[in-house]
Design a protein around this motif. Sequence first.
Motif, PDB file in Angstrom:
ATOM      1  N   GLU A   1       0.797  -1.127  -0.010  1.00 16.77           N
ATOM      2  CA  GLU A   1       0.079   0.061  -0.011  1.00 16.77           C
ATOM      3  C   GLU A   1       0.775   1.254  -0.040  1.00 16.77           C
ATOM      4  N   ASN A   2       0.650   2.079  -0.798  1.00 15.50           N
ATOM      5  CA  ASN A   2       1.334   3.342  -0.917  1.00 15.50           C
ATOM      6  C   ASN A   2       1.261   4.303   0.314  1.00 15.50           C
ATOM      7  N   ALA A   3       2.311   4.811   0.598  1.00 10.54           N
ATOM      8  CA  ALA A   3       2.519   5.653   1.693  1.00 10.54           C
ATOM      9  C   ALA A   3       3.826   6.854   1.747  1.00 10.54           C
ATOM     10  N   ASP A   4       3.296   8.053   1.544  1.00  8.42           N
ATOM     11  CA  ASP A   4       4.497   8.941   1.341  1.00  8.42           C
ATOM     12  C   ASP A   4       4.980   9.533   2.697  1.00  8.42           C
ATOM     13  N   ARG A   5       6.126  10.350   2.838  1.00  8.50           N
ATOM     14  CA  ARG A   5       6.447  10.552   3.881  1.00  8.50           C
ATOM     15  C   ARG A   5       5.580  11.213   4.898  1.00  8.50           C
ATOM     16  N   GLN A   6       4.721  12.213   4.330  1.00  8.21           N
ATOM     17  CA  GLN A   6       3.806  12.735   5.306  1.00  8.21           C
ATOM     18  C   GLN A   6       2.738  11.828   5.843  1.00  8.21           C
ATOM     19  N   ILE A   7       2.461  10.626   5.175  1.00  8.87           N
ATOM     20  CA  ILE A   7       1.505   9.711   5.833  1.00  8.87           C
ATOM     21  C   ILE A   7       2.339   8.879   7.060  1.00  8.87           C
ATOM     22  N   VAL A   8       3.673   8.497   6.511  1.00 11.20           N
ATOM     23  CA  VAL A   8       4.197   7.912   7.875  1.00 11.20           C
ATOM     24  C   VAL A   8       4.590   8.853   8.902  1.00 11.20           C
ATOM     25  N   LEU A   9       4.979  10.105   8.658  1.00 11.52           N
ATOM     26  CA  LEU A   9       5.016  11.019   9.759  1.00 11.52           C
ATOM     27  C   LEU A   9       3.729  11.393  10.746  1.00 11.52           C
TER      28      LEU A   9
END
Length: 352
Positions: free
Chosen positions: A126-134
């Motif tokens: 599933e896609n996750a960029d830096r903002q979602i991880v943070l």
Amino acid sequence: MSVRSAAPALAAALLFGASTPLAKTLTGEISSILLAGLLYLGSGLGLAAVLLVRRLTSKPGEAVPFAPAIPRREIPWLLGAILAGGVAGPALLMTGLTQTGAASASLLLNVEGVFTALIAWIVFKENADRQIVLGMVAIVAGGVLLSWQPDAASLSPSALLIVAACACWAIDNNLTHNVSSNDAVLIACLKGLVAGVCNTGFALVAGSRLPEVVSLASAMLIGFAGYGVSLTLFVIALRHLGTARTGAYFSVAPLFGVVIALLIWPEIPGALFWIAAALMALGVWLHLRERHEHEHVHEPMEHTHTHRHDEHHQHEHDFPWDGKQPHVHAHRHEALLHKHPHYPDIHHRHTH
């Protein structure tokens, strides 16, 4: 991501968070294992009643407002979710709680959100960029602070059982995502009934007795709202947001629980509460401001779910339909290449 998109997940968290302080009012009369069983049973039986009423009130020949039976090819996913989250998870938790303090248990339960996201990102891509991880890190950090107590740092063998329970629920969340296009009420009903029977069975075998009618009804009513309706909304959120994002929003449930507890038993919250609330608010804000947009391909597929005719749904019908209300039926998607903002929902599970 809009507030409207996140609303089902946040509403699920609110209802589940509210169930904790409300259920606490019954702990003096009902053992913890039996209470868990009754909450789940209230969920399953209440949703079964909803399904029955909905079936009886539907008109012949119209597009019913719910999905038909779950497709055979998706049943293994649902069975896996029920076994992991409805059978193994509660059993491991109840066993671990026998020798683990409440503070440690509350702290350890925060790892469910972490496991859910890691499985979604690593196993199901599933896609996750830096903002979602943070955002996920901020929400989990807030949950840790919210449940932190000086004696909550121990990791005994019993505590590992609670961690294993969280892993089971994380697996449950990810497997449920694969059937989330189906009727959310039916999925939540089946999971509630299985978990309710298992937990109630554990309690009765251990020597617990059913409480008086008023307490029994109260527990099942709390379970219907806090577990049944909450889980239904959770499945709907999985359908539209994907697993990791839904899990992140749902992780704010303890904050809602504390707020409601403060309303029931008023006191001035300490500094950790405000720091935790700020971290969770930051995490939700990071998720809400996400904008994921790129050109992507939709492979041909066929499935069943509630939908309107939009850019992803252009097809004919073999039943009466006025062209306005959401409706449910099996439909096919042809190959499509386009670009627009999207999340890892049931139509956007492509690689990046």
